[in-house]
Design a protein around this motif. Structure first.
Motif, PDB file in Angstrom:
ATOM      1  N   MET A 108     -15.493 -13.116  30.960  1.00  0.00           N
ATOM      2  CA  MET A 108     -14.633 -12.315  30.086  1.00  0.00           C
ATOM      3  C   MET A 108     -13.415 -13.143  29.690  1.00  0.00           C
ATOM      4  O   MET A 108     -12.745 -13.726  30.523  1.00  0.00           O
ATOM      5  CB  MET A 108     -14.181 -11.050  30.833  1.00  0.00           C
ATOM      6  N   SER A 109     -13.144 -13.206  28.374  1.00  0.00           N
ATOM      7  CA  SER A 109     -11.988 -13.961  27.909  1.00  0.00           C
ATOM      8  C   SER A 109     -10.730 -13.108  28.012  1.00  0.00           C
ATOM      9  O   SER A 109     -10.795 -11.904  28.211  1.00  0.00           O
ATOM     10  CB  SER A 109     -12.202 -14.407  26.460  1.00  0.00           C
ATOM     11  N   GLY A 110      -9.601 -13.745  27.853  1.00  0.00           N
ATOM     12  CA  GLY A 110      -8.333 -13.042  27.941  1.00  0.00           C
ATOM     13  C   GLY A 110      -7.224 -14.055  28.110  1.00  0.00           C
ATOM     14  O   GLY A 110      -7.459 -15.265  28.182  1.00  0.00           O
ATOM     15  N   ARG A 111      -5.995 -13.548  28.189  1.00  0.00           N
ATOM     16  CA  ARG A 111      -4.837 -14.435  28.337  1.00  0.00           C
ATOM     17  C   ARG A 111      -4.203 -14.225  29.705  1.00  0.00           C
ATOM     18  O   ARG A 111      -3.889 -13.096  30.077  1.00  0.00           O
ATOM     19  CB  ARG A 111      -3.830 -14.156  27.223  1.00  0.00           C
ATOM     20  N   SER A 157      -1.370  -5.412  23.534  1.00  0.00           N
ATOM     21  CA  SER A 157      -2.545  -5.183  22.699  1.00  0.00           C
ATOM     22  C   SER A 157      -3.677  -6.173  22.974  1.00  0.00           C
ATOM     23  O   SER A 157      -4.808  -5.953  22.552  1.00  0.00           O
ATOM     24  CB  SER A 157      -2.161  -5.262  21.221  1.00  0.00           C
ATOM     25  N   GLU A 158      -3.372  -7.268  23.665  1.00  0.00           N
ATOM     26  CA  GLU A 158      -4.428  -8.235  23.953  1.00  0.00           C
ATOM     27  C   GLU A 158      -4.773  -8.218  25.438  1.00  0.00           C
ATOM     28  O   GLU A 158      -3.925  -7.999  26.295  1.00  0.00           O
ATOM     29  CB  GLU A 158      -3.990  -9.640  23.533  1.00  0.00           C
ATOM     30  N   LEU A 159      -6.058  -8.451  25.720  1.00  0.00           N
ATOM     31  CA  LEU A 159      -6.516  -8.444  27.109  1.00  0.00           C
ATOM     32  C   LEU A 159      -5.853  -9.559  27.888  1.00  0.00           C
ATOM     33  O   LEU A 159      -5.697 -10.676  27.392  1.00  0.00           O
ATOM     34  CB  LEU A 159      -8.036  -8.631  27.165  1.00  0.00           C
ATOM     35  N   ILE A 211      -9.126 -12.803  38.709  1.00  0.00           N
ATOM     36  CA  ILE A 211      -8.663 -12.709  37.324  1.00  0.00           C
ATOM     37  C   ILE A 211      -9.653 -11.922  36.476  1.00  0.00           C
ATOM     38  O   ILE A 211      -9.267 -11.084  35.649  1.00  0.00           O
ATOM     39  CB  ILE A 211      -8.430 -14.115  36.741  1.00  0.00           C
ATOM     40  N   GLU A 212     -10.934 -12.150  36.699  1.00  0.00           N
ATOM     41  CA  GLU A 212     -11.961 -11.416  35.948  1.00  0.00           C
ATOM     42  C   GLU A 212     -11.862  -9.913  36.209  1.00  0.00           C
ATOM     43  O   GLU A 212     -11.944  -9.097  35.294  1.00  0.00           O
ATOM     44  CB  GLU A 212     -13.355 -11.934  36.333  1.00  0.00           C
ATOM     45  N   ARG A 213     -11.673  -9.552  37.493  1.00  0.00           N
ATOM     46  CA  ARG A 213     -11.533  -8.132  37.838  1.00  0.00           C
ATOM     47  C   ARG A 213     -10.285  -7.543  37.186  1.00  0.00           C
ATOM     48  O   ARG A 213     -10.301  -6.428  36.661  1.00  0.00           O
ATOM     49  CB  ARG A 213     -11.443  -7.957  39.363  1.00  0.00           C
ATOM     50  N   ALA A 214      -9.192  -8.300  37.227  1.00  0.00           N
ATOM     51  CA  ALA A 214      -7.927  -7.812  36.670  1.00  0.00           C
ATOM     52  C   ALA A 214      -8.046  -7.566  35.169  1.00  0.00           C
ATOM     53  O   ALA A 214      -7.595  -6.541  34.657  1.00  0.00           O
ATOM     54  CB  ALA A 214      -6.805  -8.813  36.958  1.00  0.00           C
ATOM     55  N   ILE A 215      -8.661  -8.495  34.457  1.00  0.00           N
ATOM     56  CA  ILE A 215      -8.797  -8.343  33.011  1.00  0.00           C
ATOM     57  C   ILE A 215      -9.754  -7.205  32.669  1.00  0.00           C
ATOM     58  O   ILE A 215      -9.534  -6.462  31.701  1.00  0.00           O
ATOM     59  CB  ILE A 215      -9.229  -9.675  32.369  1.00  0.00           C
ATOM     60  N   ALA A 216     -10.799  -7.019  33.473  1.00  0.00           N
ATOM     61  CA  ALA A 216     -11.712  -5.896  33.262  1.00  0.00           C
ATOM     62  C   ALA A 216     -10.967  -4.572  33.441  1.00  0.00           C
ATOM     63  O   ALA A 216     -11.161  -3.619  32.674  1.00  0.00           O
ATOM     64  CB  ALA A 216     -12.888  -5.976  34.231  1.00  0.00           C
ATOM     65  N   HIS A 217     -10.101  -4.504  34.450  1.00  0.00           N
ATOM     66  CA  HIS A 217      -9.311  -3.297  34.674  1.00  0.00           C
ATOM     67  C   HIS A 217      -8.323  -3.072  33.531  1.00  0.00           C
ATOM     68  O   HIS A 217      -8.065  -1.926  33.142  1.00  0.00           O
ATOM     69  CB  HIS A 217      -8.550  -3.402  35.999  1.00  0.00           C
ATOM     70  N   HIS A 218      -7.783  -4.172  32.988  1.00  0.00           N
ATOM     71  CA  HIS A 218      -6.860  -4.035  31.862  1.00  0.00           C
ATOM     72  C   HIS A 218      -7.573  -3.454  30.641  1.00  0.00           C
ATOM     73  O   HIS A 218      -7.036  -2.593  29.935  1.00  0.00           O
ATOM     74  CB  HIS A 218      -6.247  -5.394  31.499  1.00  0.00           C
TER      75      HIS A 218
END
Length: 212
Positions: free
Chosen positions: A1-4, A46-48, A115-122
């Motif tokens: 999963m991508s994100g910042r 607004s961004e993941l 980080i992947e879990r955190a961004i998925a939760h976001h």
């Protein structure tokens, strides 16, 4: 999963190394040498993304920044990464909503999983927040009397009971109820009650009833 990933850490060499590691894994990375530097450049919700946060940093500490962001209503998940872990801090930050608490040095696999879990939760939180904001907008469009009818109806009261409570006729309540459902953009009572629960109206009302 991508994100910042927003990295807040006062160690310049660590910021460089972690930025390289995360970019290699496909993430965009922004680094900050202090909590204040982060606050001055608050990222868009607004961004993941997520925040990778040290505990001991000059000025505002990691847990203090977590508290400040919570007060501001930030939805960005926080993963703590520190070389100074202790049980009280770990427990306090996790209870305050941190996604994870990791200790330096951390393996790439463990870090990337967190980080992947955190961004998925976001992503999930953003979707829920968007829905709740829409419901609140619909509720704000109700007139004071429609709001009263809405609150009585989602308690499970009949038109007759609502009419008695508000000192009017069933026919009037039926008309108000129709307009409420139109403004809330629902077709059934079940949907209306569900929306009330989502924004905490039922919880607030039951709490007021218990304290009365």
């Amino acid at each position: 999963m991508s994100g910042r990933v927003h990295v807040v850490d006062d160690d310049a060499s660590f910021r460089i190394a972690i930025e390289r590691r995360l970019k290699k894994a496909g993430y965009e990375v922004v680094t900050y040498p202090s909590a204040q530097h982060f606050m001055d450049r608050m990222p868009s919700e607004s961004e993941l993304g997520c925040i990778l946060l040290d505990v001991r940093i000059p000025g505002l500490s990691g847990p203090e920044l977590q508290c400040r962001l919570s007060e501001l209503g930030s939805t960005l998940p926080i993963v703590f990464l520190t070389g100074h872990a202790d049980i009280p801090t770990t427990v306090r930050t996790i209870k305050a909503g941190a996604e994870d608490f990791l200790t330096k040095p951390v393996s790439s696999d463990e870090l990337l999983r967190a980080i992947e879990r955190a961004i998925a939760h976001h992503e999930a939180r953003r979707g829920l927040k968007s829905k709740l904001d829409m419901v609140r907008t619909h509720i704000a469009a109700l007139t004071p009397r429609e709001r009263e009818v809405f609150e009585h109806v989602i308690r499970g009261e009949t038109n007759k009971q609502v009419a008695n409570a508000l000192g009017t006729t069933e026919r009037t309540i039926k008309a108000h109820r129709h307009r409420v459902m139109e403004k809330m953009q629902v077709r059934t009572l079940a949907e209306l009650v569900s929306l009330g629960e989502r924004v905490g109206i039922l919880v607030a009302m039951s709490g007021a009833g218990q304290s009365a």
